[in-house]
Motif scaffolding. Sequence first.
Motif, mmCIF file in Angstrom:
data_model
loop_
_atom_site.group_PDB
_atom_site.id
_atom_site.type_symbol
_atom_site.label_atom_id
_atom_site.label_comp_id
_atom_site.label_asym_id
_atom_site.label_seq_id
_atom_site.Cartn_x
_atom_site.Cartn_y
_atom_site.Cartn_z
ATOM 1 N N LYS A 21 0.838 -1.199 0.000
ATOM 2 C CA LYS A 21 0.000 0.000 0.000
ATOM 3 C C LYS A 21 0.872 1.247 0.000
ATOM 4 O O LYS A 21 1.666 1.455 0.907
ATOM 5 N N TYR A 22 0.709 2.034 -1.035
ATOM 6 C CA TYR A 22 1.370 3.335 -1.066
ATOM 7 C C TYR A 22 0.603 4.245 -2.012
ATOM 8 O O TYR A 22 -0.192 3.809 -2.840
ATOM 9 N N ILE A 23 0.837 5.533 -1.860
ATOM 10 C CA ILE A 23 0.204 6.562 -2.689
ATOM 11 C C ILE A 23 1.318 7.291 -3.420
ATOM 12 O O ILE A 23 2.356 7.608 -2.840
ATOM 13 N N VAL A 24 1.095 7.547 -4.704
ATOM 14 C CA VAL A 24 2.099 8.247 -5.507
ATOM 15 C C VAL A 24 1.600 9.672 -5.767
ATOM 16 O O VAL A 24 0.474 9.873 -6.223
ATOM 17 N N LYS A 82 -1.067 12.155 7.370
ATOM 18 C CA LYS A 82 -2.094 11.117 7.428
ATOM 19 C C LYS A 82 -2.411 10.680 6.015
ATOM 20 O O LYS A 82 -2.226 11.434 5.062
ATOM 21 N N ALA A 83 -2.905 9.447 5.861
ATOM 22 C CA ALA A 83 -3.241 8.944 4.530
ATOM 23 C C ALA A 83 -4.336 7.890 4.620
ATOM 24 O O ALA A 83 -4.432 7.153 5.597
ATOM 25 N N ASN A 84 -5.153 7.864 3.578
ATOM 26 C CA ASN A 84 -6.140 6.807 3.410
ATOM 27 C C ASN A 84 -5.773 6.098 2.108
ATOM 28 O O ASN A 84 -5.926 6.661 1.023
ATOM 29 N N PHE A 85 -5.274 4.883 2.221
ATOM 30 C CA PHE A 85 -4.762 4.181 1.046
ATOM 31 C C PHE A 85 -5.869 3.658 0.148
ATOM 32 O O PHE A 85 -5.641 3.424 -1.029
#
Length: 128
Positions: A23-26, A44-47
């Motif tokens: 899980k990662y965001i680009v 903070k992040a929502n994958f």
Amino acid sequence: MIYIYENGNTITYTRNKPQNTEKYIVLKRMLPIPQKNGYKAKLKANFETQKCWFEFEKVPPTPIEKRETEIQELKSKLQNSFDLLIRFLEGDLDIAEYAETKKERQQIRAKIKELEAELIALKGENDG
């Protein structure tokens, strides 16, 4: 490119594709990190939705900051009772009416001196 991913319990970022994580965001570029006195910005992040944001967390004051704040509050209390001192000095209040205020002001000044001594000691520790 910026890669946002979860590292243990922390959301972090890197310019290199993260290893050992699914899980990662680009992002094309990193979000600007907001600033607020007395707070730190936490990423903070929502994958699932691929959204990132910052939330503020209160930073606890240092022992020096705590003493400085307390000294300012006590000085404000002294200032607030100043009008009674003036009335006493001008003869509008007799000693019995002013006695309790006088005692409070003496206690406040003693506490300020104590805190100032602690502050000097703390600042001395931080210099060395």
